[in-house]
Design an enzyme around this catalytic site. Structure first.
Site, mmCIF file in Angstrom:
data_model
loop_
_atom_site.group_PDB
_atom_site.id
_atom_site.type_symbol
_atom_site.label_atom_id
_atom_site.label_comp_id
_atom_site.label_asym_id
_atom_site.label_seq_id
_atom_site.Cartn_x
_atom_site.Cartn_y
_atom_site.Cartn_z
ATOM 1 N N TYR A 180 -2.887 -0.802 10.064
ATOM 2 C CA TYR A 180 -2.868 -1.117 8.632
ATOM 3 C C TYR A 180 -1.539 -0.689 8.001
ATOM 4 O O TYR A 180 -0.899 -1.469 7.283
ATOM 5 C CB TYR A 180 -4.028 -0.407 7.937
ATOM 6 C CG TYR A 180 -4.105 -0.675 6.451
ATOM 7 C CD1 TYR A 180 -4.660 -1.858 5.971
ATOM 8 C CD2 TYR A 180 -3.629 0.253 5.526
ATOM 9 C CE1 TYR A 180 -4.731 -2.115 4.614
ATOM 10 C CE2 TYR A 180 -3.691 0.010 4.174
ATOM 11 C CZ TYR A 180 -4.251 -1.175 3.721
ATOM 12 O OH TYR A 180 -4.315 -1.428 2.363
ATOM 13 N N SER A 239 0.861 -1.187 0.000
ATOM 14 C CA SER A 239 0.000 0.000 0.000
ATOM 15 C C SER A 239 0.890 1.227 0.000
ATOM 16 O O SER A 239 2.045 1.179 0.449
ATOM 17 C CB SER A 239 -0.886 0.015 1.248
ATOM 18 O OG SER A 239 -1.518 1.274 1.414
#
Length: 256
Positions: free
Chosen positions: A158, A145
């Site tokens: 995350y 990400s």
């Protein structure tokens, strides 16, 4: 002319591909001839996978809870059985996102995010490597990400888990390259999906959304299909001398 991107006869496992980015990538690989097993928590995944398949190759679904090590192992074994004992491509796509501040996030919630986002790719890479080593060929694609590079606001679990994925990619690429196995990553930016859309993320505030939109040089959020090219490249012979790389598919976000 020989097609470097042809995946005819190749066998793949893609995790978390019942919808969104995983679904788009699985369909992209399948379009180039790859037979795929999707590991997903969705109870209808076998039906969903069958409906996703094109005419080039079949797609199968196996119900699997990647946060549970025993379920993960059973899911992998079943996938390998469906693929006739062969595996050429693994896409570690499944992930969970927990938007909570440092004060709100519990230890159990942090551990759960890491089980799915970081530990599951590690375990699946272990299992896949044992199948790929004897054939001296394999492609492992981890989905990181942009938050692995820039951190996050009220989303530390995350971001930290995706940072782990990025370093797993680089470390395992060093170990497995001599076995003919390439380990790479894709870092998606902001994409229009059911779970992560401009409309849903407005809850984070207009100022936050404005800051995101201003930082994307392409001027718009990505569509799930925008990830297909990177996935097919990293899964195909076109990338046989590429390993340890992370391709940022983010409309230029990280370059700004």
């Amino acid at each position: 002319m020989d097609n470097l991107f042809d995946l005819t006869g190749k066998k793949a496992i893609v995790t978390g591909a019942a919808q969104g980015l995983g679904k788009a990538m699985a369909q992209g690989l399948n379009r180039y001839g790859c037979e795929i097993v999707v590991l997903d928590l969705n109870k209808e995944i076998d039906r969903i996978a069958g409906s996703m398949a094109g005419r080039e190759a079949p797609m199968h679904g196996v119900v699997c809870d990647l946060s549970d090590e025993d379920s993960l192992k059973r899911g992998f074994d079943r996938a390998l059985e469906l693929l006739g004992g062969k595996l050429h491509i693994l896409v570690n796509n499944a992930g969970v996102n927990l938007r909570k501040s440092l004060a709100e996030c519990t230890a159990d919630e942090w551990d759960f995010v890491f089980k799915v986002n970081s530990k599951a790719p590690f375990l699946l890479t272990q299992l896949a490597a044992e199948v790929m080593k004897p054939q001296k060929y394999g492609k492992i694609i981890n989905i990181a990400s942009l938050l692995a590079f820039v951190g996050a606001f009220n989303n530390a679990s995350y971001a930290a888990s995706k940072g782990s994925v990025l370093l797993q990619t680089r470390s395992f690429s060093n170990e497995l390259a001599s076995h003919g196995i390439c380990v790479n990553a894709i870092a998606p930016g902001y994409f229009k999906t059911d779970l992560n859309s401009p409309e849903r993320m407005k809850v984070l505030g207009e100022d936050f959304m404005t800051s995101i939109n201003l930082r994307i040089p392409a001027g718009h959020w990505g569509e799930p299909e925008d990830l297909q090219g990177a996935a097919v490249f990293l899964a195909s012979r076109a990338s046989d001398y590429v390993t340890g790389l992370c391709i940022n598919v983010d409309g230029g976000f990280l370059a700004r």
